[in-house]
Structure formats: structure tokens, C-alpha cells
Scaffold this active site. Sequence first.
Site, PDB file in Angstrom:
ATOM      1  N   GLY A  16       0.908  -1.066  -0.183  1.00 24.09           N
ATOM      2  CA  GLY A  16      -0.179  -0.001   0.112  1.00 24.09           C
ATOM      3  C   GLY A  16       0.751   1.276   0.025  1.00 24.09           C
ATOM      4  O   GLY A  16       0.688   2.222  -0.747  1.00 24.09           O
ATOM      5  N   GLY A 109       6.371  -6.651   3.487  1.00 20.55           N
ATOM      6  CA  GLY A 109       6.074  -8.128   3.263  1.00 20.55           C
ATOM      7  C   GLY A 109       6.578  -8.846   2.142  1.00 20.55           C
ATOM      8  O   GLY A 109       6.979  -9.901   1.760  1.00 20.55           O
ATOM      9  N   ASN A 113       8.059 -12.619   1.450  1.00 16.32           N
ATOM     10  CA  ASN A 113       6.920 -13.556   1.090  1.00 16.32           C
ATOM     11  C   ASN A 113       7.297 -14.380  -0.131  1.00 16.32           C
ATOM     12  O   ASN A 113       8.492 -14.392  -0.477  1.00 16.32           O
ATOM     13  CB  ASN A 113       5.671 -12.787   0.708  1.00 16.32           C
ATOM     14  N   GLY A 114       6.450 -15.251  -0.519  1.00 17.04           N
ATOM     15  CA  GLY A 114       6.633 -16.429  -1.454  1.00 17.04           C
ATOM     16  C   GLY A 114       6.398 -15.816  -2.879  1.00 17.04           C
ATOM     17  O   GLY A 114       6.648 -16.409  -4.038  1.00 17.04           O
ATOM     18  N   MET A 116       3.946 -15.253  -4.360  1.00 14.20           N
ATOM     19  CA  MET A 116       2.626 -15.778  -5.282  1.00 14.20           C
ATOM     20  C   MET A 116       1.719 -14.493  -5.210  1.00 14.20           C
ATOM     21  O   MET A 116       1.190 -13.870  -4.360  1.00 14.20           O
ATOM     22  CB  MET A 116       2.104 -16.846  -4.307  1.00 14.20           C
ATOM     23  N   VAL A 244       6.849   5.262  13.473  1.00 18.12           N
ATOM     24  CA  VAL A 244       5.809   6.268  13.657  1.00 18.12           C
ATOM     25  C   VAL A 244       5.158   5.999  15.112  1.00 18.12           C
ATOM     26  O   VAL A 244       4.786   4.683  15.263  1.00 18.12           O
ATOM     27  CB  VAL A 244       4.966   6.289  12.596  1.00 18.12           C
ATOM     28  N   GLU A 353      -1.999 -24.000  -1.277  1.00 18.96           N
ATOM     29  CA  GLU A 353      -0.969 -23.807  -2.001  1.00 18.96           C
ATOM     30  C   GLU A 353      -0.133 -25.181  -1.808  1.00 18.96           C
ATOM     31  O   GLU A 353      -0.143 -25.667  -0.825  1.00 18.96           O
ATOM     32  CB  GLU A 353      -0.067 -22.838  -1.695  1.00 18.96           C
ATOM     33  N   HIS A 438      -1.011 -14.059   6.616  1.00 20.56           N
ATOM     34  CA  HIS A 438      -1.980 -13.106   5.965  1.00 20.56           C
ATOM     35  C   HIS A 438      -2.921 -12.091   6.579  1.00 20.56           C
ATOM     36  O   HIS A 438      -4.034 -12.327   6.615  1.00 20.56           O
ATOM     37  CB  HIS A 438      -2.928 -14.009   4.920  1.00 20.56           C
ATOM     38  N   ASN A 476      -4.183 -15.667  -2.014  1.00 22.33           N
ATOM     39  CA  ASN A 476      -2.945 -14.831  -1.272  1.00 22.33           C
ATOM     40  C   ASN A 476      -3.411 -13.316  -1.492  1.00 22.33           C
ATOM     41  O   ASN A 476      -3.797 -12.934  -2.547  1.00 22.33           O
ATOM     42  CB  ASN A 476      -1.563 -15.258  -1.897  1.00 22.33           C
TER      43      ASN A 476
HETATM   44  P1  FAD Z   1       3.313  -4.643   4.698  1.00 22.35           P
HETATM   45  O1  FAD Z   1       3.850  -5.503   3.311  1.00 22.35           O
HETATM   46  O2  FAD Z   1       3.266  -5.564   5.999  1.00 22.35           O
HETATM   47  O3  FAD Z   1       4.106  -3.455   5.075  1.00 22.35           O
HETATM   48  C1  FAD Z   1       4.029  -2.668   5.908  1.00 22.35           C
HETATM   49  C2  FAD Z   1       5.155  -2.036   6.374  1.00 22.35           C
HETATM   50  O4  FAD Z   1       5.112  -0.801   7.497  1.00 22.35           O
HETATM   51  C3  FAD Z   1       6.250  -2.784   7.096  1.00 22.35           C
HETATM   52  O5  FAD Z   1       7.409  -2.889   6.304  1.00 22.35           O
HETATM   53  C4  FAD Z   1       6.435  -2.433   8.603  1.00 22.35           C
HETATM   54  O6  FAD Z   1       7.744  -2.922   8.965  1.00 22.35           O
HETATM   55  C5  FAD Z   1       6.182  -1.138   8.354  1.00 22.35           C
HETATM   56  N1  FAD Z   1       5.730  -0.698   9.694  1.00 22.35           N
HETATM   57  C6  FAD Z   1       4.604  -1.069  10.668  1.00 22.35           C
HETATM   58  N2  FAD Z   1       4.643  -0.381  11.436  1.00 22.35           N
HETATM   59  C7  FAD Z   1       5.218   0.869  11.442  1.00 22.35           C
HETATM   60  C8  FAD Z   1       5.463   1.957  12.219  1.00 22.35           C
HETATM   61  N3  FAD Z   1       4.803   2.310  13.359  1.00 22.35           N
HETATM   62  N4  FAD Z   1       6.412   2.725  11.492  1.00 22.35           N
HETATM   63  C9  FAD Z   1       7.077   2.642  10.548  1.00 22.35           C
HETATM   64  N5  FAD Z   1       6.835   1.657   9.704  1.00 22.35           N
HETATM   65  C10 FAD Z   1       6.118   0.712  10.186  1.00 22.35           C
HETATM   66  N6  FAD Z   1       1.028 -12.621   0.124  1.00 22.35           N
HETATM   67  C11 FAD Z   1       0.711 -13.086  -1.111  1.00 22.35           C
HETATM   68  O7  FAD Z   1      -0.227 -12.481  -1.901  1.00 22.35           O
HETATM   69  N7  FAD Z   1       1.472 -14.137  -1.572  1.00 22.35           N
HETATM   70  C12 FAD Z   1       2.455 -14.579  -0.893  1.00 22.35           C
HETATM   71  O8  FAD Z   1       3.016 -15.643  -1.424  1.00 22.35           O
HETATM   72  C13 FAD Z   1       2.787 -14.402   0.549  1.00 22.35           C
HETATM   73  N8  FAD Z   1       3.717 -15.077   1.055  1.00 22.35           N
HETATM   74  C14 FAD Z   1       3.925 -14.732   2.545  1.00 22.35           C
HETATM   75  C15 FAD Z   1       4.866 -15.347   3.141  1.00 22.35           C
HETATM   76  C16 FAD Z   1       5.145 -14.971   4.444  1.00 22.35           C
HETATM   77  C17 FAD Z   1       6.281 -15.331   5.196  1.00 22.35           C
HETATM   78  C18 FAD Z   1       4.568 -13.695   4.809  1.00 22.35           C
HETATM   79  C19 FAD Z   1       4.801 -13.032   6.163  1.00 22.35           C
HETATM   80  C20 FAD Z   1       3.380 -12.917   4.255  1.00 22.35           C
HETATM   81  C21 FAD Z   1       3.230 -13.688   2.867  1.00 22.35           C
HETATM   82  N9  FAD Z   1       2.152 -12.903   2.120  1.00 22.35           N
HETATM   83  C22 FAD Z   1       2.089 -13.251   1.030  1.00 22.35           C
HETATM   84  C23 FAD Z   1       1.239 -11.775   2.720  1.00 22.35           C
HETATM   85  C24 FAD Z   1       1.947 -10.348   2.076  1.00 22.35           C
HETATM   86  O9  FAD Z   1       3.276 -10.481   2.228  1.00 22.35           O
HETATM   87  C25 FAD Z   1       1.110  -9.302   2.784  1.00 22.35           C
HETATM   88  O10 FAD Z   1      -0.064  -9.424   2.571  1.00 22.35           O
HETATM   89  C26 FAD Z   1       1.484  -8.028   2.659  1.00 22.35           C
HETATM   90  O11 FAD Z   1       2.751  -7.666   2.622  1.00 22.35           O
HETATM   91  C27 FAD Z   1       0.765  -6.695   3.090  1.00 22.35           C
HETATM   92  O12 FAD Z   1       0.786  -5.515   2.547  1.00 22.35           O
HETATM   93  P2  FAD Z   1       0.633  -4.248   3.357  1.00 22.35           P
HETATM   94  O13 FAD Z   1       0.898  -3.170   2.388  1.00 22.35           O
HETATM   95  O14 FAD Z   1      -0.772  -4.332   3.858  1.00 22.35           O
HETATM   96  O15 FAD Z   1       1.773  -4.147   4.538  1.00 22.35           O
END
Ligand code: FAD
Length: 497
Positions: A16, A109, A113-114, A116, A244, A353, A438, A476
Site C-alpha cells: 500500500g 512483506g 513472502n513467496g 505468489m 511512527v 498452495e 496473511h 493470497n
Molecule cells: P506490509 O507489506 O506488511 O508493509 C507494512 C510496512 O510497515 C512494513 O515494512 C513494516 O515494517 C512497516 N511498519 C509497521 N509499523 C510501522 C510504524 N509504526 N512505523 C514505521 N513503519 C512501520 N501474500 C501473497 O499475496 N503471496 C504470497 O506468496 C505471500 N507469502 C507470504 C509469506 C510470508 C512468510 C509472509 C509473512 C507473508 C506472505 N504474504 C503473501 C502476505 C503479504 O506479504 C502481505 O499481505 C502484504 O505484505 C501486506 O501488505 P501491506 O502493504 O498491507 O503491509
Amino acid sequence: TSGARVPALVIGTGYGGSVAALRLAQAGVDVHMIEMGMAWDTPGPDGKIFCNTREPDHRSYWLRTRSKAPLNYFLGFPIDRDISRYTGILDAEDFSGITVYQGRGVGGGSLVNGGMAVTPKRENFGAVLPSVNAAEMYDIYYPRANAGLGVSSVDPAWFDSTACYQYARVGRKHAQRSGFPFVFVPDVYDWDYMKQEAAGTVTKSALAGEILYGNNHGKKSLQQTYIARAKATGRVAISPLHKVTSVAPAAGGGYTVVIDQLNTNGDTTATKTVTADRVFFAAGSVGTSKLLVKLKATGALPNLNDEIGKGWGDNGNVMCGRANHMWDPTGSLQSAIPCAGIDNWAAGGAFAEVAPLPTGIETYASFYLAITKNPNRAQFSWNAATGKADLNWQTSWKQPAIDMAKTIFDKINAKEGTIYRTDLFGTYKIWGDHLTYHPLGGAVLNKATDNYGRLTGHPGLYVIDGSLIPGNTSVNPFVTITALAERNIEKIIATDL
Ligand code: FAD
């Protein structure tokens, strides 16, 4: 720098946040991204940026002194090991009843992540995001997200012949023999690179078991896609190891944002205050929810509504392994990047998966991560006594997920004459039901925010990450998180700036 004023501040650098930063910068807005994790752009002592899954070192976990692998036992023996405390890449964040795995660092993430990259079936979209126009998503925003992320699928002919997907071919055979649709799952991994890994002409990443703690080659994380493009605009600055802790209305308009600077031991070394005209919460479902419930309860953002913290789900995640017969080996070489799934969503509420078990030895095990239609939803709330946000998930809330996963694996076991592995998550424990990869929800679209992520009661504050999605994406989640962010930021740029 403390005291600065920025037009747009983005909290977090995951999907995001990266979409928001790129599109705002392209619209001429200067953006400052704040990320609590590290930059992950510098090789360690071994010459690699990321450590290997089989040899987790200090780089593996966020502020832990012992690793906490999702699959934490093998043949009944615990496989976790002591590590030195460091701002590592994977956070295994414990709440009551569930451990939530998340990426920490520039790229969120996408680092761990993988890769996918699955677009939900259109017939399921109404349940994923009920207030969003499906036609717009499937005509415009899903294609935009898939292009921006660099999504593609494995070459089926290569899949049929390469040793590293024997485990997935065994998965296909067993799925089809039981009458389940088998599907290829797209990914952001560079498939040409993987072919060269198999041919032995490049340094191995997926074929060296790299997953969970970062891929040194081949995987297109956000660092290689959205964030690279955002930086190239010249309008985006990123501050890693900055967290933050508060956002509150500023006297002269805009918002005062309080930020702790961290060292690699996780200690605060400085506290900075900046003013931002607009703030985008992109800290992930858990990070954004934790911040918002705190800011509402402590009065920093008093006008947030009562939907804050609600509607959190685990995407129905549950894992299991099956023990194959000796004539169905899954291979000692397994690509760490999954490329296949079993779709029983319509009939049984589960999409599984076919996952790798890249141990480097033959295990005769088939391993799966199932996404299920688990209806249970939890809530974050602020605990003033501990000064932390609590999540009220209960262990027993995974039972519907297990029942749905069983619609696939009980049938396959019956057909194949096989049994579940009981040695992967403990001793005599079949289900990996203690975790999720997730997390979704906590600031649900059209409830905690308007239908484009504007937080109610505080103009200029937006949510633009997985916390907008009410708990389940049927597949996913990151393509849906990215596509929704593309949709919302387009509207925000057109009407609010
Ligand atoms: P995130 O990607 O979690 O990003 C949030 C960021 O904000 C992070 O970098 C965090 O450090 C930062 N943050 C948090 N709080 C603060 C703060 N207070 N101040 C500053 N920074 C902060 N999804 C798939 O679709 N396919 C896959 O294959 C898949 N495999 C996965 C495997 C693993 C092991 C994991 C953990 C997740 C996997 N996922 C997968 C899920 C996917 O990675 C997440 O759904 C996705 O990253 C979420 O996106 P986001 O933008 O909501 O937040």
C-alpha cells in the site's frame, strides 16, 4: 529532520505504501516514507544481503534471541536456534492465540513472502470487498497492479521437466486423482532466472532454499518494482529504522507525526517530530490497526469512529503436511517459490498452495498452506495498563479453517492410502493452526474509512494497506492490496490534492 514539514508522509513501505508513494510522486507531490525496518540494500559479512532459510542468523528475525520458524519441528525435533537480537527481516509477532508473521524493512512483506501473486476469481470478489465496483477492479486496477508488480507464470513445459518442481507435480497428481482442480499460481519471481539456476549458470536463490528471510536473486520485491520507480521520480525520500509512534492534528493545520529512530538493537536513539499535510497509514494490517486503536483511545485522533480495530481476519490460513509412499518422492531439490495450488473454494471453502519443504533432503512429504473461508473475525483494542494493543483472537477460531482444509486432504489421503504428517508443528500435531502469514482488516474500507480509505473525522488521513480488507481475499492477498491501493490513490489524487 525534526521540525520539517512534508506534503505527504507515508507510514510503512509495503504494498500500500509503495503504491501511494509512486502515484503521489508522479502527480508532483513530495513524499516521505517512514519504515521501522532496515533498508536491506547492503551485503552482510557473507557477501549476501539476506540469510538462508536453512542457516538463520541475526538477519532472520525482528528483535528475537531465538528463531521462530513457522514450521518449527522436523521428525519431532525442534529446529529453532539461538540468534543475536537484531532488527531482522521477519517479525513473528505474538498475540493471544496467534502468531502473525510480517516483513520488516523497505519493501515490507514483499521482502519475505513467496511472491505468489493471485487475483481472486471474479465470482468471489463480492465477498472480498463488498463496497468496491468489481468491473473497475478487473478492468483497470488488477491489471495495473499485476503489471506494476511484474507478475507472470511458470512455463508449463519447463514445470513438467524440472527436478525442482517434482514436489508440485506430485501435488498435481494427487489433486487430480481425487478430482480437485489444479491451478498454476502466478508469481513475481523471474522465471528465466530460475531456469538459469536449474541450469547452474547463475547464483542460486529459489533453488538454494531462499525464502522467509529474503531472496538474494530472482524475486522481484517492491524494492525492484514500485519503490525503484518511486525513487526514480526524485520526489520520494525513505527513512529506514524509523518508527511512527503518534499522529495528531497540528495547530496550524496538517498533522504532527512523532517518529522514533531505532538502532539495530531496537533501541530508540532519537525522537523526531515532523508536520505533514497528509498522512497515509500503510503500516500493514497489524501496524496500522495498532497505531489507530492507540491514537483513538489516547485522544490523539478523537474523531476516529468505532470501527477502528474491527474486522480483523487471518485469511483462513492453516498448514499441514502429508506423508507420501516411497514411490512418490517429492525431491531433495525444491524451488522455494511455489507455483501451484488446489482449488476447492466453491465446494469446500479452501484454496491450498502446494508449498515447498526446501530441506535439501528427500522427505517424502507433501506440504500445504491452505487459505480458507474461515468466518471468524477478531478485534484490536488498546490496553492502557500494558501500553500495547491487544488482539482477541482465540486458538479455537481456527477450527473452521481446519475443517475446510480437510475437505481437500482427507479425500486425498483416503484416495492415496496416506496419512497426515504429525511431526512438523510439534509432536503428534497435524495442523499448523497457530499462525497467519496473511493478516487483513482492522480499519475496514467503507466502515473505519470512506469507500476510498479516507479516515472518518480527520481530513487528510488515509489508510492504504491490508487493513482495509475485511479479513479474507480467498487467495493470497498482495495483488488485491496493491490493486485496491491503485484504485484509492487515483481517486484521492483526483479529488483531494
Ligand atoms: P506490509 O507489506 O506488511 O508493509 C507494512 C510496512 O510497515 C512494513 O515494512 C513494516 O515494517 C512497516 N511498519 C509497521 N509499523 C510501522 C510504524 N509504526 N512505523 C514505521 N513503519 C512501520 N501474500 C501473497 O499475496 N503471496 C504470497 O506468496 C505471500 N507469502 C507470504 C509469506 C510470508 C512468510 C509472509 C509473512 C507473508 C506472505 N504474504 C503473501 C502476505 C503479504 O506479504 C502481505 O499481505 C502484504 O505484505 C501486506 O501488505 P501491506 O502493504 O498491507 O503491509
